[in-house]
Design an enzyme around this catalytic site. Structure first.
Site, mmCIF file in Angstrom:
data_model
loop_
_atom_site.group_PDB
_atom_site.id
_atom_site.type_symbol
_atom_site.label_atom_id
_atom_site.label_comp_id
_atom_site.label_asym_id
_atom_site.label_seq_id
_atom_site.Cartn_x
_atom_site.Cartn_y
_atom_site.Cartn_z
ATOM 1 N NE ARG A 21 23.588 -11.248 11.331
ATOM 2 C CZ ARG A 21 23.996 -10.899 12.539
ATOM 3 N NH1 ARG A 21 25.108 -10.177 12.674
ATOM 4 N NH2 ARG A 21 23.308 -11.247 13.618
ATOM 5 C CG HIS A 77 23.215 -14.978 17.444
ATOM 6 N ND1 HIS A 77 23.547 -16.298 17.630
ATOM 7 C CD2 HIS A 77 23.046 -14.827 16.111
ATOM 8 C CE1 HIS A 77 23.581 -16.911 16.459
ATOM 9 N NE2 HIS A 77 23.289 -16.047 15.533
ATOM 10 C CE1 TYR A 110 23.554 -21.947 13.685
ATOM 11 C CE2 TYR A 110 23.977 -20.488 15.530
ATOM 12 C CZ TYR A 110 23.704 -20.678 14.193
ATOM 13 O OH TYR A 110 23.561 -19.606 13.359
#
Length: 336
Positions: free
Chosen positions: A164, A285, A294
Site C-alpha cells: 500500500r 490481506h 483478483y
C-alpha cells in the site's frame, strides 16, 4: 441541555480516535481520516436534523433512525454509491461499538444501530496493469533526471512488493536487507508486520537512493527532505503513465493510481501460479476472500482455465473446418 451531555459525546469521540483507533487498533492514518470524514458528515447531518449546533449534540441524539436517515442522505443527496454508503456505515458502526463498550446503559439504543445491515452493492473489478504495461511505465522514468533514481526505485518497489502506498512511504533504511536474502519489513493495517522479498533490480535501485549513516531516515522523500505524500506519489505515477502511453497505446486514457500497482502485483503473482493463500500473506490481506477478487478480474487466467478444462474433457480441441456449400447443393437450390 446540560453541558455534561455534549461533553460526554466529545470525550467519547476523542477516545474513539486516540485511544481506540490509533493505539488499540493501530489503524493507519488513511483509516483515521476516512472515519473522521464519515463522523464529521454524520454530525453535520444530525445537527441539521435536530436544529442545533454540532457542539450541542448528545449521546441521546445518536439513534438508529438518524443513522438510517444519514445513509439515505449519503446516497440520495450527496450522490454517493452503495459502496461509499457502506463505508460510511462501517465508520459509524465502529464508533457505536466503542460507545457500547463505554456506555452500557444505552445498550438497546446502540444495538439497534449495530443491527443496520450493509446495502448490497456491485463491486467493480479491480483495475490492474499487465506485466508488460507495468514495465513500460517503470521504463519511462529518466533515471538521470533530478529525482529519477528515487522515482524509479519507488515504482519498482510498489510493483515488486504490492505495498500500500502508506506502507511504502513509511519504509526506512533500517527496514531493508539488500544483501541475500533481499527483503523489506512492512508495517500494514493493524500494525501487523510482514516480510516481502525484493528482486535484485529493486535492491540495486534502493541502494542508490540510500544515504550512508541514515538508518532511521525515511526512504522516499521529497525535494525538501520530508516524506512524500500520497498525492505526490499519485502525481508522479500519472506523469510516467502518460510518458509510457506515447509508445504503449494500451495505457492511453487509463487511470493508474498507486493502488493499481498493488493490484498489478497481485495479478502477476496469480499468473505466475502462486497460491492465493501465499499472495494473501504477501499483500497483508486479513482474509483470503479479499485476495480472491483478483482471480475474477483476470481474463487471461479464465481463458487458460477454459483451455485446460477443454483438454481435460477429452474433446477434440481442433477448430472445426469451415463449412462450404457443395456444387450439388448449389445446383439443388438453383433448381427450386
Amino acid at each position: 441541555m446540560s453541558r455534561s451531555k455534549s461533553e460526554s459525546l466529545l470525550s467519547l469521540t476523542e477516545s474513539f480516535f486516540h485511544a481506540y483507533l490509533q493505539h488499540t487498533r493501530g489503524a493507519s492514518a488513511h483509516t483515521v481520516r476516512a472515519y473522521r470524514d464519515a463522523l464529521k458528515l454524520f454530525y453535520l447531518f444530525l445537527a441539521n436534523q435536530k436544529r442545533k449546533s454540532v457542539g450541542d449534540l448528545a449521546l441521546e441524539d445518536i439513534q438508529s433512525d438518524a443513522v438510517l436517515g444519514f445513509l439515505d442522505h449519503v446516497e440520495s443527496r450527496r450522490g454517493n454509491s452503495a459502496v461509499t454508503r457502506n463505508c460510511r456505515l462501517a465508520a459509524v458502526r465502529s464508533f457505536v461499538q466503542h460507545l457500547l463498550r463505554q456506555d452500557v446503559t444505552r445498550a438497546g439504543q446502540y444495538g439497534r444501530i449495530l443491527a443496520i445491515r450493509n446495502k448490497k452493492a456491485h463491486r467493480r473489478a479491480a483495475t490492474y496493469l499487465e506485466p508488460e504495461e507495468a514495465r513500460a511505465v517503470i521504463a519511462a522514468i529518466d533515471q538521470r533526471s533530478g529525482n529519477g533514481e528515487r522515482d524509479h526505485a519507488l515504482l519498482l518497489f510498489l510493483y515488486n512488493t504490492g505495498a500500500r502506498v502508506s506502507e511504502a512511504l513509511a519504509v526506512r533504511a533500517c527496514d531493508l536487507r539488500l544483501d541475500r536474502p533481499r527483503q523489506v519489513r512492512l508495517l500494514g493495517k493493524g500494525r501487523k508486520e510482514r516480510i516481502c522479498p525484493l528482486w535484485s533490480e529493486t535492491a540495486s535501485a534502493l541502494r542508490r537512493i540510500m544515504r550512508a549513516g541514515r538508518a532511521e531516515e525515511l526512504l522516499f522523500r521529497n525535494a525538501r527532505g520530508a516524506q512524500l505524500t500520497r498525492d505526490g506519489v499519485a502525481y508522479l505515477l500519472g506523469k510516467y503513465v502518460r510518458l509510457a502511453a506515447q509508445h504503449a497505446t494500451a495505457l492511453q486514457k487509463r487511470r493508474v493510481t498507486p493502488h493499481v500497482m498493488r493490484h498489478s502485483c497481485a495479478v502477476a503473482l496469480l499468473q505466475a501460479g502462486v497460491d492465493v493463500s501465499v499472495i494473501r500473506d504477501y499483500l497483508g490481506h486479513a482474509s483470503v476472500a479479499t485476495t480472491s477478487r483478483y482471480i475474477t478480474t483476470n481474463l487471461q487466467m479464465k481463458r487458460e482455465v477454459l483451455e485446460a478444462f477443454w483438454k481435460r474433457s477429452g474433446l477434440d480441441p481442433a477448430a472445426p473446418r469451415k463449412w462450404r456449400p457443395s456444387p450439388k447443393l448449389l445446383a439443388f437450390l438453383e433448381s427450386l
